[in-house]
Write an enzyme that holds these catalytic residues in place. Structure first.
Site, PDB file in Angstrom:
ATOM      1  N   LYS A   1     -34.932  72.191  26.950  1.00 34.44           N
ATOM      2  CA  LYS A   1     -35.216  72.128  25.190  1.00 34.44           C
ATOM      3  C   LYS A   1     -35.037  73.387  24.561  1.00 34.44           C
ATOM      4  O   LYS A   1     -35.467  74.249  24.659  1.00 34.44           O
ATOM      5  CB  LYS A   1     -36.568  71.451  24.876  1.00 34.44           C
ATOM      6  CG  LYS A   1     -36.175  70.085  24.069  1.00 34.44           C
ATOM      7  CD  LYS A   1     -37.789  69.556  23.861  1.00 34.44           C
ATOM      8  CE  LYS A   1     -37.793  68.464  23.046  1.00 34.44           C
ATOM      9  NZ  LYS A   1     -39.204  67.867  22.635  1.00 34.44           N
TER      10      LYS A   1
HETATM   11  O1  G3P Z   1     -41.081  65.645  20.679  1.00 36.46           O
HETATM   12  C1  G3P Z   1     -40.660  65.858  19.492  1.00 36.46           C
HETATM   13  C2  G3P Z   1     -41.036  65.094  18.539  1.00 36.46           C
HETATM   14  O2  G3P Z   1     -41.065  63.813  19.080  1.00 36.46           O
HETATM   15  C3  G3P Z   1     -42.161  65.161  17.524  1.00 36.46           C
HETATM   16  O3  G3P Z   1     -42.722  64.084  16.825  1.00 36.46           O
HETATM   17  O4  G3P Z   1     -44.361  62.936  15.626  1.00 36.46           O
HETATM   18  O5  G3P Z   1     -44.387  65.655  15.687  1.00 36.46           O
HETATM   19  O6  G3P Z   1     -42.556  64.392  14.341  1.00 36.46           O
HETATM   20  P1  G3P Z   1     -43.668  64.385  15.478  1.00 36.46           P
END
Ligand code: G3P
Length: 215
Positions: A83
């Site tokens: 990533k």
């Molecule tokens: O993996 C990255 C992403 O899914 C993060 O999600 O909820 O922290 O915006 P969030």
């Protein structure tokens, strides 16, 4: 259509792997920071449970560092996807890693133009963060629709991995649009199965059965 779990927690991964519906895992530095274990150890533990793509994110921000980290992590297991963030160095690292056959997930995508650049850099996956767009009163789901349309127009092989998923409606809407993959925390995955009428129905069937046996 694939479901990934967005977590670095091995107990959660083991729990839901048993359902047989988890096709891959996404991790990020914030998720890893909660775990108190080395990235290498955890990625290898996950690879022993899940037979599918496992995203492992670089910490370096410079090009050389990103490429070195990516190459090192790719040797941990064939299912490791590197990533990299949507930055100029991230794009160049994506291109360099892909030229060596290493799979790359370009993350922190918030616009269609960013997704186009990642696809042109040969990204295996792009990760648009829909929940974070919704949080600032933008429409995360319309970004998914735009990216899907653009990738179809130009026959990009890059897959759209919907990220920052906050609730089951995000999952269903992503699938209606035809997104390739949805990654979600266990709080969302566990809700996909829930319906109060199912619970009531099971309870009623069982009580009718027990009452009939008493007669
Ligand atoms: O993996 C990255 C992403 O899914 C993060 O999600 O909820 O922290 O915006 P969030």
């Amino acid at each position: 259509m694939q479901f990934f779990l967005d977590t670095a927690n091995i107990d959660e991964i083991k729990k839901y792997a048993k359902w047989g519906m988890i096709d891959g895992i996404t991790t990020n530095p914030s998720l890893m920071a909660k775990e108190g274990v080395s990235l290498e150890k955890r990625i290898k533990e996950i690879a022993a449970v899940i037979d599918g793509p496992i995203s492992s994110e670089v910490i370096s921000t410079d090009l050389k560092g990103m490429i070195e980290e990516g190459k090192k992590m790719s040797k941990w297991h064939p299912n490791v996807y590197i990533k990299v963030p949507m930055t100029p160095n991230g794009l160049m690292a994506c291109k360099a890693l892909r030229s060596e056959g290493i799979n790359v997930n370009v993350t922190l995508i918030f616009s269609a133009s960013q997704a186009i650049l990642a696809a042109k850099a040969g990204a295996t996956f792009v990760s648009p963060f829909i929940g974070r767009l919704d949080d600032i009163s933008e429409d995360g789901m319309s970004l998914i629709a735009d990216i899907m349309q653009i990738f179809e127009n130009y026959e990009f092989e890059t897959k759209v991995l919907v990220a920052s998923v906050r609730h089951p409606r995000h999952v269903v809407d992503s699938m209606l649009i035809g997104a390739d993959i949805c990654t979600m925390p266990e709080t969302v995955f566990s809700k996909l199965i829930q319906h109060p009428l199912t619970d009531i129905g099971v309870e009623r069937f069982l009580s009718d059965w027990k009452n009939a046996k008493k007669k």
